[in-house]
Design a protein around this motif. Structure first.
Motif, PDB file in Angstrom:
ATOM      1  N   ASP A   1      25.421  37.178 -45.765  1.00 34.77           N
ATOM      2  CA  ASP A   1      26.070  38.113 -44.844  1.00 34.77           C
ATOM      3  C   ASP A   1      27.583  37.988 -44.821  1.00 34.77           C
ATOM      4  N   MET A   2      28.145  37.278 -45.796  1.00 30.09           N
ATOM      5  CA  MET A   2      29.583  37.017 -45.664  1.00 30.09           C
ATOM      6  C   MET A   2      30.443  38.273 -45.742  1.00 30.09           C
ATOM      7  N   ALA A   3      29.944  39.284 -46.475  1.00 38.21           N
ATOM      8  CA  ALA A   3      30.719  40.533 -46.520  1.00 38.21           C
ATOM      9  C   ALA A   3      30.897  41.088 -45.112  1.00 38.21           C
ATOM     10  N   LYS A   4      29.860  41.007 -44.337  1.00 36.68           N
ATOM     11  CA  LYS A   4      29.883  41.597 -42.987  1.00 36.68           C
ATOM     12  C   LYS A   4      30.546  40.693 -41.964  1.00 36.68           C
ATOM     13  N   SER A   5      30.471  39.387 -42.223  1.00 33.82           N
ATOM     14  CA  SER A   5      30.973  38.475 -41.194  1.00 33.82           C
ATOM     15  C   SER A   5      32.452  38.156 -41.372  1.00 33.82           C
ATOM     16  N   GLY A   6      33.104  38.750 -42.369  1.00 27.56           N
ATOM     17  CA  GLY A   6      34.531  38.493 -42.524  1.00 27.56           C
ATOM     18  C   GLY A   6      35.033  38.567 -43.942  1.00 27.56           C
ATOM     19  N   GLY A   7      34.114  38.663 -44.903  1.00 22.91           N
ATOM     20  CA  GLY A   7      34.575  38.790 -46.281  1.00 22.91           C
ATOM     21  C   GLY A   7      34.308  37.533 -47.091  1.00 22.91           C
ATOM     22  N   PRO A   8      34.865  37.477 -48.308  1.00 24.05           N
ATOM     23  CA  PRO A   8      34.580  36.345 -49.199  1.00 24.05           C
ATOM     24  C   PRO A   8      34.990  35.022 -48.575  1.00 24.05           C
ATOM     25  N   ILE A   9      34.229  33.982 -48.884  1.00 29.75           N
ATOM     26  CA  ILE A   9      34.537  32.641 -48.380  1.00 29.75           C
ATOM     27  C   ILE A   9      35.029  31.805 -49.554  1.00 29.75           C
ATOM     28  N   VAL A  10      36.289  31.416 -49.473  1.00 30.47           N
ATOM     29  CA  VAL A  10      36.918  30.671 -50.563  1.00 30.47           C
ATOM     30  C   VAL A  10      37.604  29.441 -49.981  1.00 30.47           C
ATOM     31  N   GLY A  11      37.220  28.281 -50.428  1.00 28.66           N
ATOM     32  CA  GLY A  11      37.879  27.054 -49.999  1.00 28.66           C
ATOM     33  C   GLY A  11      38.997  26.718 -50.968  1.00 28.66           C
ATOM     34  N   ARG A  12      40.166  26.432 -50.431  1.00 27.04           N
ATOM     35  CA  ARG A  12      41.314  26.178 -51.325  1.00 27.04           C
ATOM     36  C   ARG A  12      42.009  24.895 -50.955  1.00 27.04           C
ATOM     37  N   CYS A  13      42.571  24.266 -51.964  1.00 22.95           N
ATOM     38  CA  CYS A  13      43.492  23.174 -51.675  1.00 22.95           C
ATOM     39  C   CYS A  13      44.513  23.098 -52.786  1.00 22.95           C
TER      40      CYS A  13
END
Lengths: 157, 81, 771
Positions: free
Chosen positions: C604-616
């Motif tokens: 459901d990530m599209a609906k809950s806020g968009g792509p989930i990307v962890g960065r450092c």
């Protein structure tokens, strides 16, 4: 000068190519047939990274002229696995971490298979001397030798 | 005041002084103060340095904190292989 | 980003004990994600790609060790049918002295680099690139080279470091004034730099000694010996954008060098690193890449360039040969009172040998009140030296560890016991200045003392030697990204070429930090357009700095995952925790909601806020040094002079071994490179300064039958600045072998060799002169 037309068998499949007289089997495998698993480390037969078999005999592809394989059988690293089944040597190399950068690995696998095909129960010394024609700069050879001995033991059962 | 030790050839820019005390702050403020006191030190000296703060190695780290009781060593940049 | 990284460190320190007990992946021997491609020959190394319309590039190299280049005539070569482009010094910018710029971990002098890739005023070594052509195939390219006319004025040359330092020696650079000497010299010389380190009062220290041993040492240059020659494929478009595929330890670093040498925007050059067939420091610089790019720019066709093994030996950067004097004094009870070392290293055609690092590391395993090391960086007519695993340290410690051994023998103290009495510990003022934090020097020595190898009796005629080793290690700029895929699996993108299995360790740390199954995280090494800057793979930094970046990306992703779960459940994010790969509602909402794993959130990530990307993206600091101790037994054949290694044990501090098999692999590989350096490897030059042994037959690296199994012990003294306690391990293994083997030979023969390699002719000559 006209190129030569060569017909041969590679990893069980018939293959044909055009080559210059001075091209080696290694040149042709890589540049004409795009079988880049065999590597050029020295082009003088000293490092074994281009190990293949020719009519069942372990050779350095850089020391064989491409024209010499007319009508003969060549096997390379690309022919070692069967479909999606790795050869036991390939699996043992992975299990034993017998590779780091991996560039010498195809040569070692072809050479080790050639050993086990003729001697299924080699001693550590026999393994080391058989593989003395394959250079590795990363591993110090320890895990490679262990992988070969472990494969031999497993294949005998 | 933090204790600053200059190793290697840095002493050639400081008339032989190899140890000094400077206001604490950050690596950047340290280098600025050092260049202010010894103008012979090249502008880009930090590109040639590694800096140890209380034994922890820093390289390219302007804002690393230097405490009042820190011991700081300026070393040549470290390159591996 | 700095604040996020600091929090990681806090987590590490407080949670380590609990974390270690519950580690699922870190510390195991997981399967390597790139392994199958490597055992089937599918993996693509530098020379394994082909593009349509591709040309082959070849380099014309100086046959002279030192010569002024008066003119270069390319006309006949360019007129040959099939030749599409040619380049010489006129095609590369000149940079003035002082065009110095940080690039990765090194500070690069572009005046020198532009000359190293293509000679300008002079050819400075045999093999120096003078011109290059691109043609439709290799045969035509080779033919074209033979048609290039170069007018050389041959000059006297000098190669040996001591010869190069003598007044009156041929000058490699006519205007070079030694840096680091006061007063500034009036006359030019081949000495680029003098450096000095140390503390205390040497004279006072030596006056307190009961025994002083003083020795001089000489070593020959050696090559890193990677099995894969340098190779690249460059493709320039008509609009000035370019792509480069190359075998390199650092594609971001290669991009920077090439952009500068081709005077183009960095962002217009996209570099992809191939799999790399060994580097060890030798592939941290560029040779062919700028040439291939320049040829491709001229021809607007892709240009492939591959070095032959002969070219690798003649034209790429080997280590320094060295001349060293070491003096160490100790009291009867085995306390070292003073140590002094004077090191003279070949830099090759341009300044920048690793003599400063050698001077800093030489006495690093010891707690010394009085120590002084001086280094000289000396030009000579050889390729510019490139790094080789802990650059400088193997040489400096070879000399010091040999003298330490002699001292111990003279004082009749066991060599390990002698080292322990003087060992550096946490809080010791190191020989190069800073106080050590937690280190494993004592632990490696004690492990050696009680190791079965050290206690085993020697066979008749055998000798045993030990030596300590040290390397600082580095951190550096590193970026990593974790992309959540719609099916809950995770793509890990990193930017450091994988030389020895680092993809495995980085994936394991990512899976560990996320708390998910290892198989759900798949790594990819991105090209230069995929991530923020990544310093090269070297300096033993990837597991350390890469681990910090990967853990940072995981922490960032977890924050986002918790936020999505909280939003989905309509509860405050403070009441959501991440446990073992799942978002769990806590406190008042416990048991109200089922935990959500990666798949639940991803679908459901599209609906809950968009792509989930962890960065450092970080510049990792606080790399922890790695100490090692090697034990080696040798046999010496008195009829042939051949020294054989009968048994070898490497003991080294890894902080935390993420993947023990690959840590062991680093220990074993470095030890065997050291065996080669100690016993056989050397460049042999003729009277014209030309390399005589430019192939693997006569440049003798260890083969499988030369060495025994290499036993290893991984010591773990955690590094407090890393989430998992990691210290870099890749370089230290090459530091102890030279002295350990030399000490073993001394133990077997009662002959102290002070020259490397201890090859059969030298050993035989020494045996015959004594006996």
């Amino acid at each position: 000068m006209a190129r030569q037309h060569i017909t041969t068998t590679i990893n069980g499949d018939s293959a044909e190519f055009l080559c210059d007289t001075e091209q080696t089997l290694l040149d042709v495998l890589r540049d004409e047939l795009r079988l880049t698993g065999s590597k050029e480390g020295c082009a003088s037969g000293d490092c074994g990274a281009c190990s293949v078999t020719l009519d069942g005999r372990l050779v350095c592809a850089c020391l064989v002229l491409a024209a010499e394989v007319e009508g003969r059988e060549v096997t390379t690293i690309e022919g070692m696995a069967s479909g999606d089944q790795l050869h036991p040597l390939q699996q043992k190399f992975l299990d034993h971490a017998a590779l780091q950068c991996g560039v010498c690995t195809p040569g070692f696998l072809v050479a080790a298979k050639a050993l086990l095909d003729r001697n299924p129960d080699p001693t550590e010394t026999e393994v080391r001397y058989w593989l003395a024609g394959n250079l590795c700069r990363c591993t110090g050879y320890d895990k490679i030798v262990r992988a070969v001995l472990d494969t031999a033991a497993e294949m005998r059962t | 005041m933090a204790r600053i030790v200059l190793t290697g050839n840095l002493r050639l820019y400081t008339e032989g002084v190899t140890e000094l005390e400077l206001e604490s702050g950050s690596i950047r403020s340290l280098l600025r103060e050092l260049r202010r006191r010894y103008p012979d030190i090249p502008e880009d000296i930090e590109d040639e340095l590694a800096i140890s703060i209380d034994g922890v190695l820093h390289q390219d780290d302007w804002f690393a904190k230097i405490e009042p009781d820190s011991e700081v060593h300026l070393l040549p940049r470290i390159a591996g292989g | 980003m700095a604040a996020a990284v600091e929090k990681i460190f806090d987590d590490a320190v407080t949670d380590r004990k609990t974390r270690d007990k519950s580690l699922k992946w870190v510390g195991t021997r997981a399967s390597r994600p790139d392994g199958v491609d490597k055992v089937t020959g599918r993996a693509k190394f530098g020379a394994d790609t082909y593009l349509p319309n591709m040309l082959h590039g070849k380099v014309l190299r100086s046959p002279h060790a030192h010569a002024r280049i008066k003119s270069i005539d390319m006309s006949k070569a360019l007129a040959l049918p099939g030749v599409k482009a040619g380049v010489t010094r006129d095609d590369f910018p000149d940079y003035p002295a002082g065009a110095v710029q940080p690039a990765g971990e090194m500070v690069i002098n572009y005046r020198d680099m532009t000359r190293n890739i293509m000679a300008r005023e002079k050819a400075l070594y045999e093999g120096h690139a003078v011109a290059a052509v691109a043609a439709v195939n290799e045969r035509v390219a080779r033919q074209a080279l033979s048609l290039i006319e170069v007018d050389y004025e041959v000059l006297p040359h000098v190669i040996d470091v001591d010869e190069a330092m003598k007044p009156g020696a041929p000058l490699v650079r006519e205007d070079l004034i030694t840096e680091g000497v006061e007063p500034t010299p009036q006359e030019p010389s081949n000495i680029a730099k003098r450096v000095e380190f140390g503390h205390g009062d040497l004279d006072s220290g030596f006056s307190k000694a009961d025994v002083i041993i003083e020795r001089s040492f000489k070593t020959q240059p050696v090559h890193q010996g990677y099995i894969e020659p340098h190779a690249c494929l460059a493709s320039f478009s008509e609009d000035g954008q370019a792509e480069l595929w190359c075998s390199t330890q650092g594609h971001y670093v290669a991009r920077g060098h090439c952009a500068k040498l081709l005077q183009m925007d960095v962002s217009k050059l996209r570099v992809t690193c191939s799999e790399i067939g060994g580097g060890f420091g030798g592939k941290t610089v560029v040779y062919l890449e700028p040439l291939a790019l320049a040829l491709s720019r001229k021809s607007c066709q892709p240009v492939k360039m591959v070095m032959t093994r002969d070219e690798v030996f003649r034209a790429s950067g080997p280590t320094s040969g060295a001349s060293m004097d070491v003096r160490v004094g100790a009291t009867k009870d085995g306390s070292i009172t003073a140590g002094e070392a004077i090191l003279r290293f070949q830099a090759g055609a341009f300044g920048g040998s690793p003599v400063p690092a050698a001077a800093q590391c030489a006495f690093a395993p010891y707690d010394l009140e009085n120590v002084k090391t001086v280094g000289f960086d000396v030009l000579c007519n050889r390729p510019k030296v490139a790094a080789y695993r802990a650059p400088g340290a193997p040489l400096g410690e070879y000399a010091v560890e040999s003298v330490i051994d002699e001292l111990a023998k003279t004082l009749e103290i066991d060599p390990l016991e002698f080292r322990l009495r003087n060992a550096a510990k946490e809080g010791t003022d190191s020989s190069y200045g800073p106080k050590f934090g937690p280190i494993g020097c004592v632990e490696t020595l004690e492990t050696a003392q009680s190791h079965e190898h050290y206690l085993a009796p020697l066979k008749p005629g055998q000798g045993r030697g030990v030596a300590s080793g040290y390397w600082f290690n580095i951190g550096g700029q590193t970026s990593a990204t974790l992309n959540l895929c719609e099916d809950g699996s995770v793509a890990l993108v990193v930017g450091t070429p994988d030389i020895g299995g680092s993809r495995a360790s980085l994936t394991m740390m990512a899976a560990e930090s996320l708390g998910v199954e290892l198989d759900k995280v798949r790594p990819l090494i991105g090209d230069t357009s995929a991530l923020g800057y990544n310093m090269l793979t070297g300096g033993s930094r990837v597991t350390f700095a890469g681990g910090i970046a990967v853990h940072g990306a995981a922490t960032d992703m977890i924050t986002q995952l918790r936020e999505r779960a909280a939003a989905t459940w309509d509860i405050p994010v403070e009441d959501v925790e991440w446990h073992e790969g799942q978002a769990v509602a806590m406190n008042g909402y416990k048991n109200r909601e089922d935990p959500m794993g990666l798949l639940d959130i991803a679908k459901d990530m599209a609906k809950s806020g968009g792509p989930i990307v962890g960065r450092c993206s970080t510049n990792a600091q606080g790399a922890g040094p790695s100490f090692g101790c090697h034990i080696v037994d040798v046999d010496v054949d008195k009829e042939t002079g051949r020294v054989s290694v009968a048994r070898y044990t490497v003991i080294q501090d890894a902080g935390k071994a993420v993947h023990p098999s690959y840590v062991e692999g680093q220990y074993q590989g470095g030890a065997v490179q050291g065996i080669g350096w100690a016993l056989n490897e050397e460049y042999i030059y003729d009277e014209n300064g030309k390399v005589e042994n430019s192939g693997f037959l006569d440049y003798r690296v260890p083969v499988c039958s030369d060495v025994p199994m290499i036993d290893t012990v991984i010591v773990e003294v955690p590094n407090p600045t890393h989430p998992y306690g990691v210290r870099g391990v890749g370089e230290t293994p090459l530091v102890p072998p030279l002295a350990a083997i030399s000490n073993a030979v001394e133990n077997a023969l009662d002959i102290r060799f002070t020259e490397l390699p201890m090859s059969p002719p030298r050993v035989l000559a020494a045996i015959e002169s004594v006996g």
